[in-house]
Design an enzyme around this catalytic site. Structure first.
Site, PDB file in Angstrom:
ATOM      1  N   HIS A  23       0.709  -1.114   0.004  1.00  0.00           N
ATOM      2  CA  HIS A  23      -0.226  -0.018  -0.154  1.00  0.00           C
ATOM      3  C   HIS A  23       0.661   1.166  -0.081  1.00  0.00           C
ATOM      4  O   HIS A  23       0.741   2.169  -0.885  1.00  0.00           O
ATOM      5  CB  HIS A  23      -1.120   0.263   1.423  1.00  0.00           C
ATOM      6  CG  HIS A  23      -1.947  -1.241   1.057  1.00  0.00           C
ATOM      7  ND1 HIS A  23      -3.465  -0.330   0.987  1.00  0.00           N
ATOM      8  CD2 HIS A  23      -2.309  -2.635   0.777  1.00  0.00           C
ATOM      9  CE1 HIS A  23      -3.944  -0.914   0.919  1.00  0.00           C
ATOM     10  NE2 HIS A  23      -3.505  -2.617   0.767  1.00  0.00           N
ATOM     11  N   ASP A 126      -4.602   6.665   1.731  1.00  0.00           N
ATOM     12  CA  ASP A 126      -5.154   5.100   1.779  1.00  0.00           C
ATOM     13  C   ASP A 126      -6.782   5.382   2.327  1.00  0.00           C
ATOM     14  O   ASP A 126      -6.507   6.326   3.059  1.00  0.00           O
ATOM     15  CB  ASP A 126      -4.592   4.443   2.804  1.00  0.00           C
ATOM     16  CG  ASP A 126      -5.010   3.216   1.630  1.00  0.00           C
ATOM     17  OD1 ASP A 126      -5.794   2.468   2.018  1.00  0.00           O
ATOM     18  OD2 ASP A 126      -3.721   2.597   1.415  1.00  0.00           O
TER      19      ASP A 126
HETATM   20  O1  LIG Z   1       9.010 -11.276  -6.735  1.00  0.00           O
HETATM   21  C1  LIG Z   1       8.598 -10.635  -6.445  1.00  0.00           C
HETATM   22  C2  LIG Z   1       6.614 -10.410  -5.920  1.00  0.00           C
HETATM   23  C3  LIG Z   1       6.185  -9.230  -6.318  1.00  0.00           C
HETATM   24  N1  LIG Z   1       6.771  -8.244  -6.728  1.00  0.00           N
HETATM   25  C4  LIG Z   1       5.585  -6.860  -6.887  1.00  0.00           C
HETATM   26  O2  LIG Z   1       5.043  -6.808  -5.640  1.00  0.00           O
HETATM   27  C5  LIG Z   1       3.699  -6.603  -6.016  1.00  0.00           C
HETATM   28  C6  LIG Z   1       2.301  -7.383  -4.897  1.00  0.00           C
HETATM   29  O3  LIG Z   1       1.227  -6.726  -4.837  1.00  0.00           O
HETATM   30  P1  LIG Z   1      -0.168  -6.772  -5.524  1.00  0.00           P
HETATM   31  O4  LIG Z   1       0.048  -8.074  -6.732  1.00  0.00           O
HETATM   32  O5  LIG Z   1      -1.059  -6.387  -5.483  1.00  0.00           O
HETATM   33  O6  LIG Z   1      -0.062  -8.331  -3.901  1.00  0.00           O
HETATM   34  P2  LIG Z   1       0.096  -8.082  -2.504  1.00  0.00           P
HETATM   35  O7  LIG Z   1       0.990  -7.206  -1.810  1.00  0.00           O
HETATM   36  O8  LIG Z   1      -0.600  -9.204  -1.941  1.00  0.00           O
HETATM   37  O9  LIG Z   1      -0.828  -6.984  -1.996  1.00  0.00           O
HETATM   38  C7  LIG Z   1      -2.086  -6.838  -1.143  1.00  0.00           C
HETATM   39  O10 LIG Z   1      -2.480  -5.189  -1.464  1.00  0.00           O
HETATM   40  C8  LIG Z   1      -3.379  -5.034  -2.455  1.00  0.00           C
HETATM   41  C9  LIG Z   1      -3.858  -3.274  -3.460  1.00  0.00           C
HETATM   42  O11 LIG Z   1      -4.425  -3.162  -2.441  1.00  0.00           O
HETATM   43  C10 LIG Z   1      -4.191  -6.134  -2.812  1.00  0.00           C
HETATM   44  O12 LIG Z   1      -5.627  -6.177  -3.916  1.00  0.00           O
HETATM   45  C11 LIG Z   1      -3.788  -7.590  -2.509  1.00  0.00           C
HETATM   46  O13 LIG Z   1      -4.999  -8.369  -2.041  1.00  0.00           O
HETATM   47  C12 LIG Z   1      -3.653  -7.432  -1.019  1.00  0.00           C
HETATM   48  O14 LIG Z   1      -2.917  -8.694  -0.772  1.00  0.00           O
HETATM   49  C13 LIG Z   1       3.739  -6.448  -7.627  1.00  0.00           C
HETATM   50  O15 LIG Z   1       3.388  -5.380  -7.953  1.00  0.00           O
HETATM   51  C14 LIG Z   1       4.792  -7.475  -7.672  1.00  0.00           C
HETATM   52  O16 LIG Z   1       5.328  -6.663  -9.257  1.00  0.00           O
HETATM   53  C15 LIG Z   1       8.001  -8.173  -7.130  1.00  0.00           C
HETATM   54  O17 LIG Z   1       7.789  -7.344  -8.112  1.00  0.00           O
HETATM   55  N2  LIG Z   1       8.255  -8.958  -7.147  1.00  0.00           N
END
Ligand SMILES: O=c1ccn([C@@H]2O[C@H](COP(=O)(O)OP(=O)(O)O[C@H]3O[C@H](CO)[C@@H](O)[C@H](O)[C@H]3O)[C@@H](O)[C@H]2O)c(=O)[nH]1
Length: 449
Positions: A23, A126
């Protein structure tokens, strides 16, 4: 208040970040853009110390020369001195933090106003922070909440009372709720049905007050889903899609585990990329199911693995280096944009869904919590750019079936074509004349005007 040395216009925007998952970083990405577009306005970015350390490099509390008008301030995370998370309940730190709001933000906000010699003129938060509505009203400034998750869930949170009323009495679909006709009852985030703990209570309050906001900003783009978008425009005073945030500008490639050179050696649309975002770790039996399904599919794979891969994955699997690569972190946007990636096994976090669209890669979805089920439903039934794992959890058979459907044959080909069309829409939205660029300009006007 008159202009200060820092801010000749006397404009001061306070930003309240939610310091968990992705976030704060997503919000900071947007705020940096606004701060660059309005160099005469001061920005105070409030988040927990841990989150600020992760977002700002080298332990700094500012962006150095890049964005001199943006300064970060640490708010108390609510934890008592010496607190160590038990690890049993992953939302425990979130619940502890929520007990400290809004007092922790109020006190630091006052300190930032004193330090910068200027009361705030806008509150950007947020969207989770329902208390932003009251705080902004008391100060007679605009309140601009930023929603970082999928757009359908935003409707669901505003319609929580109606959903609770019909739950269990209506059919399988949510078609009684405008904007949610594609959703099933089982896709509703469980927080909507159970509002007894701090996190769901926060979401409920958020849904009640969002219509009061001056404008609600979303990490999405206008053409993504006309039905959902239309409903959000009718429910909110102003709804501004300014995404995908990650494209403005795309992050530079940082590839310390050599994912891209490895992908360069693979055939086009052949690799299965596996990743469950920043915090989810599937249970051991589901990890075994993924391992077996990848073996069955015989496709090359790249797995961004949270946890201890050496201890949790079979040795033989890890040793198949030519066919697979397991890394602790991957440059996901760049990986999904690589021609070699043919499928993405994902939890359907919103950023992952957007990045898969931007890469034109079809998905195999296994949602875990929050709005991920709604995102997965839209992937499968609205955009038709992927499939959800049958039965809702990874089993060897269901995962292998889903991979087969997405990677091979006519069905997979059509999914890739539709994903390609969404990719074009997302890229067009952030062009100079695109809808997200236009909305961003409107946002800058509201925030700094
Ligand atoms: O090896 C990795 C793994 C992840 N990412 C990044 O990490 C982010 C992950 O974001 P997201 O897919 O939204 O997952 P979460 O971190 O689990 O996000 C939380 O926040 C999101 C936005 O509010 C919600 O949609 C989800 O349900 C909630 O779990 C993305 O930008 C990815 O590119 C990387 O760059 N490399």
């Amino acid at each position: 208040m008159a202009g200060t040395e820092d801010s000749p216009t006397g404009k001061h925007v306070a930003v309240f970040a939610f310091p968990f998952a992705t976030h704060a970083l997503a919000l900071l990405r947007l705020v940096r853009r606004i701060a660059e577009a309005s160099p005469a306005t001061m920005f105070s970015f409030l988040s927990s110390e841990k989150s600020n350390l992760a977002c700002f490099s080298g332990g700094r509390r500012d962006d150095g020369g890049t964005c001199p008008n943006l300064v970060a301030y640490d708010v108390w995370d609510g934890a008592p001195e010496g607190y160590v998370p038990s690890g049993r309940n992953p939302v425990e730190p979130v619940e502890i933090f929520l007990r400290a709001v809004p007092g922790n933000f109020e006190s630091v906000l006052r300190a930032a106003e004193r330090e910068r010699g200027c009361n705030i003129t806008c509150l950007l938060t947020d969207a989770f922070y329902w208390f932003g509505a009251d705080m902004a009203r008391e100060r007679s400034v605009p309140w601009v909440p930023v929603w970082t998750a999928g757009p359908s869930a935003l409707i669901a949170h505003m319609e929580t009372d109606s959903i609770r009323q019909i739950f269990g009495t209506s059919g399988k679909m949510l078609d009684a709720i405008p904007g949610l006709s594609a959703m099933r009852m089982t896709d509703v985030p469980k927080e909507i049905l159970d509002a007894t703990t701090p996190f769901p209570t926060m979401l409920y309050r958020m849904g009640q007050v969002l219509p009061q906001a001056t404008a609600v900003v979303s990490n999405s783009f206008e053409d993504i889903d006309p039905i959902v978008e239309g409903e959000l425009h009718s429910k909110l005073r102003k709804f501004l899609d300014v995404g995908p945030f990650v494209l403005s500008p795309p992050p530079p490639l940082s590839d310390e585990h050599g994912c891209i050179p490895w992908l360069d050696k693979q055939e086009t649309a052949s690799v299965v990329y596996v990743s469950f975002g920043s915090m989810i770790r599937p249970p051991p039996h589901e990890i075994t199911a993924i391992v077996n399904a990848l073996d069955k599919a015989a496709s090359p794979f790249l797995w961004s693995f949270r946890g201890d891969a050496q201890a949790e994955l079979p040795r033989e699997f890890l040793e198949r280096r030519t066919r697979g690569k397991v890394v602790p972190w991957a440059p996901q946007l760049h990986v999904l944009g690589h021609r070699a990636v043919g499928a993405f096994v994902t939890h359907c976090g919103w950023n992952s869904v957007l990045e898969s669209m931007i890469g034109g890669v079809p998905m195999v979805g296994r949602p875990f919590f929050g709005e991920q089920s709604m995102n997965a439903r839209a992937v499968e039934d609205v955009w038709r750019i992927g499939v959800a794992v049958e039965g809702g959890a990874f089993t060897e058979e269901a995962t292998a079936d889903a991979l087969e459907r997405v990677l091979a044959g006519e069905e997979g080909k059509r999914m890739r074509e539709r994903a390609g069309a969404l990719k074009e829409m997302a890229l067009k939205a952030v062009e100079p004349q695109g809808s997200s660029t236009r909305n961003f300009k409107a946002l800058v006007e509201i925030v700094t005007g």
